[in-house]
Motif scaffolding. Structure first.
Motif, PDB file in Angstrom:
ATOM      1  N   THR A   1      20.178 -39.574 -13.176  1.00 22.85           N
ATOM      2  CA  THR A   1      19.005 -38.782 -12.773  1.00 22.85           C
ATOM      3  C   THR A   1      19.223 -38.172 -11.402  1.00 22.85           C
ATOM      4  N   LEU A   2      19.755 -38.977 -10.480  1.00 25.28           N
ATOM      5  CA  LEU A   2      20.040 -38.474  -9.133  1.00 25.28           C
ATOM      6  C   LEU A   2      21.013 -37.307  -9.190  1.00 25.28           C
ATOM      7  N   ARG A   3      22.102 -37.487  -9.907  1.00 31.43           N
ATOM      8  CA  ARG A   3      23.111 -36.438 -10.013  1.00 31.43           C
ATOM      9  C   ARG A   3      22.551 -35.177 -10.649  1.00 31.43           C
TER      10      ARG A   3
ATOM     11  N   LEU B   1      26.270 -34.709  -3.617  1.00 33.63           N
ATOM     12  CA  LEU B   1      25.827 -36.101  -3.434  1.00 33.63           C
ATOM     13  C   LEU B   1      25.737 -36.499  -1.963  1.00 33.63           C
ATOM     14  N   THR B   2      26.266 -35.683  -1.073  1.00 30.39           N
ATOM     15  CA  THR B   2      26.198 -36.005   0.349  1.00 30.39           C
ATOM     16  C   THR B   2      24.756 -35.873   0.815  1.00 30.39           C
ATOM     17  N   PRO B   3      24.176 -36.981   1.311  1.00 29.85           N
ATOM     18  CA  PRO B   3      22.762 -36.923   1.689  1.00 29.85           C
ATOM     19  C   PRO B   3      22.552 -36.517   3.145  1.00 29.85           C
ATOM     20  N   THR B   4      21.348 -36.079   3.427  1.00 30.46           N
ATOM     21  CA  THR B   4      20.872 -35.956   4.799  1.00 30.46           C
ATOM     22  C   THR B   4      20.026 -37.198   5.055  1.00 30.46           C
TER      23      THR B   4
ATOM     24  N   VAL C   1      24.330 -47.981  -7.773  1.00 23.85           N
ATOM     25  CA  VAL C   1      23.848 -46.607  -7.966  1.00 23.85           C
ATOM     26  C   VAL C   1      24.823 -45.606  -7.353  1.00 23.85           C
ATOM     27  N   SER C   2      25.262 -45.857  -6.120  1.00 25.59           N
ATOM     28  CA  SER C   2      26.160 -44.891  -5.473  1.00 25.59           C
ATOM     29  C   SER C   2      27.482 -44.789  -6.235  1.00 25.59           C
ATOM     30  N   ALA C   3      28.022 -45.929  -6.680  1.00 23.39           N
ATOM     31  CA  ALA C   3      29.278 -45.898  -7.440  1.00 23.39           C
ATOM     32  C   ALA C   3      29.109 -45.132  -8.745  1.00 23.39           C
ATOM     33  N   ALA C   4      28.019 -45.371  -9.441  1.00 20.77           N
ATOM     34  CA  ALA C   4      27.782 -44.681 -10.717  1.00 20.77           C
ATOM     35  C   ALA C   4      27.553 -43.192 -10.513  1.00 20.77           C
ATOM     36  N   ALA C   5      26.912 -42.820  -9.417  1.00 20.97           N
ATOM     37  CA  ALA C   5      26.660 -41.402  -9.156  1.00 20.97           C
ATOM     38  C   ALA C   5      27.964 -40.633  -9.015  1.00 20.97           C
TER      39      ALA C   5
END
Length: 200
Positions: free
Chosen positions: A28-30, A69-72, A163-167
């Motif tokens: 969902t995030l991606r 995927l790089t966040p602020t 979550v981060s690894a799966a993204a």
């Protein structure tokens, strides 16, 4: 947390809901950030800033070839002299709108001020995702939520790693022309033996 540790963690959690739930949330995030070419805002609470998740998402964005995927990292307190990537305050949430994604990491009650800002961002068209403790107000604001309660098999830090690894792992590799099998194998070995990422 490197790829080997994530794989071991998934093996330990096999038979629970967490491997599938974190992959679903990561998907969902991606799908929220990639079509808009980024716009990921990451925010915690006044007493909890998600530094680790920010660092892991930066690493995953590099490894997967998904810069979106790089966040602020949005912070509750910004001090004079903070470097640019650590100097984004809560006003950024107020400016959020359509095409942007706001990822909340909320281990405890976030406070009314943050929730009001998030509510306004959602009304302006931002997508709201949350990793939380089951707080009904937070879940009510989120388009998608993944909650970790006190009696669960995992804690919120572990869920953030998954979550981060799966993204990153579900991303489409960066096109690099036709690569030989040996090149692909070498790249995989590099990922599996890489040291843990630096702490922020």
């Amino acid at each position: 947390m490197d790829a080997v540790r994530v794989a071991l963690l998934r093996e330990v959690l096999a038979g629970t809901e967490w491997p599938a739930a974190t992959r679903r949330f990561a998907g969902t995030l991606r799908s929220s950030v990639v079509p808009h070419r980024g716009g990921l805002l990451l925010v915690g609470t006044e007493v909890y800033e998600p530094w680790h998740l920010a660092a892991h998402l930066v690493d995953e964005s590099t490894w997967s070839g998904l810069p979106e995927l790089t966040p602020t990292l949005v912070r509750h307190r910004v001090e004079p002299g903070d470097p640019a990537h650590l100097a984004v305050g809560l006003g950024r949430i107020e400016a959020a709108g359509r095409g942007e994604t706001l990822l909340l990491v909320v281990p405890r009650s976030p406070g009314e001020g943050l929730l009001e800002r998030v509510h306004d961002a959602r009304r302006a068209g931002a997508t709201v995702l949350s990793l939380d403790n089951g707080d009904p107000e937070v879940r009510g604001l989120a388009h998608e939520a993944l909650s970790v309660a006190g009696g669960d098999d995992v804690d919120l830090d572990t869920v953030q790693h998954l979550v981060s690894a799966a993204a990153g792992e579900n991303g489409v590799p960066v096109p690099r022309g036709r690569r030989r099998f040996r090149d692909r194998l070498s790249r995989l070995a590099d990922r599996l033996t890489a040291p843990p990422p630096p702490r922020w």
